[in-house]
Structures are given as C-alpha cells and as structure tokens.
Design a protein around this motif. Sequence first.
Motif, PDB file in Angstrom:
ATOM      1  N   SER A 491       0.832  -1.208   0.000  1.00  0.00           N
ATOM      2  CA  SER A 491       0.000   0.000   0.000  1.00  0.00           C
ATOM      3  C   SER A 491       0.866   1.259   0.000  1.00  0.00           C
ATOM      4  N   LEU A 492       1.985   1.236   0.764  1.00  0.00           N
ATOM      5  CA  LEU A 492       2.879   2.389   0.791  1.00  0.00           C
ATOM      6  C   LEU A 492       3.575   2.565  -0.566  1.00  0.00           C
ATOM      7  N   ILE A 493       3.976   1.443  -1.186  1.00  0.00           N
ATOM      8  CA  ILE A 493       4.617   1.523  -2.500  1.00  0.00           C
ATOM      9  C   ILE A 493       3.639   2.077  -3.541  1.00  0.00           C
ATOM     10  N   ARG A 495       1.036   3.988  -3.020  1.00  0.00           N
ATOM     11  CA  ARG A 495       0.793   5.415  -2.751  1.00  0.00           C
ATOM     12  C   ARG A 495       1.974   6.260  -3.208  1.00  0.00           C
ATOM     13  N   SER A 496       3.198   5.764  -2.972  1.00  0.00           N
ATOM     14  CA  SER A 496       4.387   6.515  -3.378  1.00  0.00           C
ATOM     15  C   SER A 496       4.468   6.646  -4.901  1.00  0.00           C
ATOM     16  N   VAL A 497       4.088   5.580  -5.624  1.00  0.00           N
ATOM     17  CA  VAL A 497       4.111   5.624  -7.084  1.00  0.00           C
ATOM     18  C   VAL A 497       3.069   6.593  -7.626  1.00  0.00           C
ATOM     19  N   ILE A 498       1.905   6.610  -7.003  1.00  0.00           N
ATOM     20  CA  ILE A 498       0.818   7.467  -7.495  1.00  0.00           C
ATOM     21  C   ILE A 498       1.155   8.947  -7.334  1.00  0.00           C
ATOM     22  N   ILE A 499       1.691   9.341  -6.187  1.00  0.00           N
ATOM     23  CA  ILE A 499       1.930  10.769  -5.924  1.00  0.00           C
ATOM     24  C   ILE A 499       3.357  11.190  -6.258  1.00  0.00           C
ATOM     25  N   GLY A 500       4.202  10.267  -6.739  1.00  0.00           N
ATOM     26  CA  GLY A 500       5.530  10.644  -7.201  1.00  0.00           C
ATOM     27  C   GLY A 500       6.602  10.702  -6.141  1.00  0.00           C
TER      28      GLY A 500
END
Length: 503
Positions: A491-493, A495-500
Amino acid sequence: MKDILIFIPDTLEKDSIGFLEGFSNFSKSNLTFYITNNRLVNAPPKSIGYCSEYTPVQSSFDEQHDVEWIHLNNKTGVITVHGLKDECDVRNKIHNISYDYNAFKNLDLICFKHQNYGEHFELLAKKVQDHHVSKQKSAGQPYLKIIIQVLLQLILNLLLMFIDIFLNLYMKLGSMLHYSATAVHLYTNAVTFKWVLKKIKQERRVTPCVGNAIVSKLADFICGLALLYFVLQYETEFIQFVENTTEIIIQALEKLLNFLMGSPVGLKLNYSFNKTLGSFFLYHISLWRAFLQATSPLLKFGLHLLIIPGALGLSFQAALVSDLVAFSTFHVYCIYVYAARLYGVQIRGLISLWRLFIGRKYNPLRERVDSHQYTHHQLFIGTLGFTVLLFLLPTTFLYYAVFTVFRVALISLDGILVRLRYILQCLPLYVSTLWLINSPSVKGAIKLNVQERKSSVTPTVYATLQTLSLWQSIIHSVPNTLVNIPSISWSLIFRSVIIGLLL
C-alpha cells in the motif's frame, strides 16, 4: 498455603544417605522445593532436606528459624515437610513431580524459555543448568586441559579486542558506509562473530544457536570459494560478459528513449517538452557510457581486488553483486529521480490548483483545507497554470512510468539478494541435524504423565521433555544479532508511485 510442590530428579540416589541439594521458593501461596542434584552429598551449602530411613532428631535445619525442609525416606519413598507453621492436612497438599534430570541438564535454555509453561519449569531448568556448569568448573581438571583453556580464553579476548576496534571504526564512518551493501554485511558479520565468541566464552559450550551460526558460516564460505573458483577459471569470459551486458542495456535504453521521443503507441504528446526531456536523458546516458568506457580497463584489476572479500563467502559475493548493480545502474536511478521529481511537482500542483475551482485552500498553520474566496486575477492565473500542468502531465507520466518500472525491478533484485544473504547467515544445517538425531539440545516441550499411585514410592506426576517442531527449532536458532528483513508494504509503495514519492 495452597499446595506444596516437590520436584525430584528421576535418577536420584534414594538408596544412600545424605543431604538433598537444591532450593525452595514461595510464590502465589505455594511452597515449592527444587532438587537440582541427582546425587546425595555430605554437607552442601544449598541443602533443602535430608535422605535417610529415619528422620534426623537433631538436624541442622532445625537450628535455622522459619526455614522449611524436607525428608525423603530412602526405604518407602515417603516425603515429609518439616518446619511448617501450619501443618494441618499437609499430606494432602504435597505433590511430587519427578522430572527427566538428564534432559533438563542438557537442554538449551534459548529454546526452552520461549515456551509458556509457567515459572516452575523455567526456573527449574535454569537452576539445573547453573548447577551443572558450576559443577564442571569446580571439578578438578588436568594441568594440560587448564593450559588449553587459558590459551583459548586468551585467543577469544584478542579476537574480541580486534572486533571492537573494527566496530568502533565502522561507527565513526557509518554515515558513509551504510550506503554500501558490502560494508553493512561486513558489519553484521562482525557483530554476529562477536556474539558467538561471547557465548562460547560465557557458557563454555556450543549451544544450538551458536553451532548453527558457525556451521552456516562454514557452508557460506565453501559455497563462496566454489563460485570464486568458477569465476577465476573463466575470468576473460566473465569480464567480456559484463561489458557486453552493460552495452546491451545502454543501447536498449537509447532505443527506448528514441521511441518515447516520437509518437509511442499513437499518443499525442507535447513535442517540445518531449524532445527536451528525451534529449536530456540521452545526454545523461551518453555521459555514463563514456564513464564506463574510461573505467573498463580497471575492471580486471578491480576483479582481483574483490577476491579477498569475495572469498569470505557466498553472502559477501551477493553483497558485492548488489553494490555492482547499484553502481552500474546509477544512470537509471538518476533518470528515475528526475522523472519522479518532475511528476511529483506536477501532481501536487494540480491537486493544489484543483481546490481553486471549488473555493478551497490548504491552511498550513492548522494543517487542514479551509474555504477561501479567490479574486478574478487569482482564478485566471490558477486556471492558466492548471491547464499548462494538465497538458504536460501525459508526457511526464510516460517517462515516469517507464523508469519507475526499471526502479521497481532493481529494488526487487536487491530484495532477492538481501534475502539470500539473510538465509545464508542462518542456514539451519546444524539445528536440523540435531533435530533429526533427537538431541536433548532441541527439546523444550513439556509433557506431564500422571502415574498410578501403586505405592507411596511412585511419584504422582512425571515431567519429560519432548523435541520441538523443526520450524520452532529453526526459529530459535536464528541469532538475535541479525536484522530481520523488513516487510513489504504494498500500500505504501502504491501510494508513493501514485503521488511521485521516491522509492
């Protein structure tokens, strides 16, 4: 007082006369006597009773006030408790528990203490182990054996001193060395080696955890030598393979960037912005190719320099591969950082400007989104900025998506190498062998058998130790100096990919 528990070794010498060595404990309204020696002694410093046919009339126990002691009749096996303040119905409160003395003496407390069997068996196991160790130390030893032990202690102290010097040096340079997988792995091995030496020095025996750490390191060392021999046998082919692979990767990246600079899969991209990004990334790759070509003559020399750390084991070679992959793909990481930063700025700008259309604004003081009345000039400039960012986003997202895939692939490869190093450091060869031969060192599960009371000699309960499961034995054999592999938060990965955010 609720009950009186008496733990008796199953190999106790009941036919002779002497003192019972052990200790007593009073907890939770229960009085417990632990006999920790299966032999009767003349006058031990820690005696809790006496074994004879008749109860002593004048006993040393009576001279001590408020001290309870037991008497074991060596003919009938009847146990009586003396020195109690309240002796009402004491016979109905006594529970004799016979335990497997040899199993408790040879078990490993590291495996046993993790089991939740109550304080009685855990305390009994610890005291029997302490008594066994102190008995070995007090026993007379040959002169040659004493000299060997002194030399071993001297060697252990010297090794510990060198390890401490290395660890102190690493801590001073830790801010620079923690980026290298090889340096971190060397530090972890030094800490584990220090722990092994301390355990051997303190306990003067090889526990399953210590033995497993030593055997796993030997297996790691043998596998590393075999792989190193193979690499040196085909040294020229290996260097040629590395150079060809690097060139193939660079050419593939150049073809990919040229493809993205055109009209990939029919996407309508911003021509000027796409051309600028593609040219910048191509120039970056060209610089990296020139750097690799300049350093390629040093590849063979560097390979020979890595023989010494590579000979330390397969886990060190995996750490070296991790560093070499990170070094050779540094240009991919740089391009990913550029694309991620640019994509993240655009995403955060679009999120911030989107609030403009709904009359909202982020309040950094209260850390919340509040209502806000914008002017016409602010609305015009915000709409213009939102439009520019929105139309440039597909071009940025294309480069960001491609190099994010490369970044995730490299992180996955590094994760595989990290897990390989962890497995090699705690390979359960030694503890699995102990489990297969049913060694007392991997026993720890208590089994209580209620025996029929045919006579007063027979105890009511017999406590034996059973072998732990193979998985429990493996878990308990892992040294506590090893850092557990961090769990992956998908989930953290995501989220990090989505928001850059950077991975």
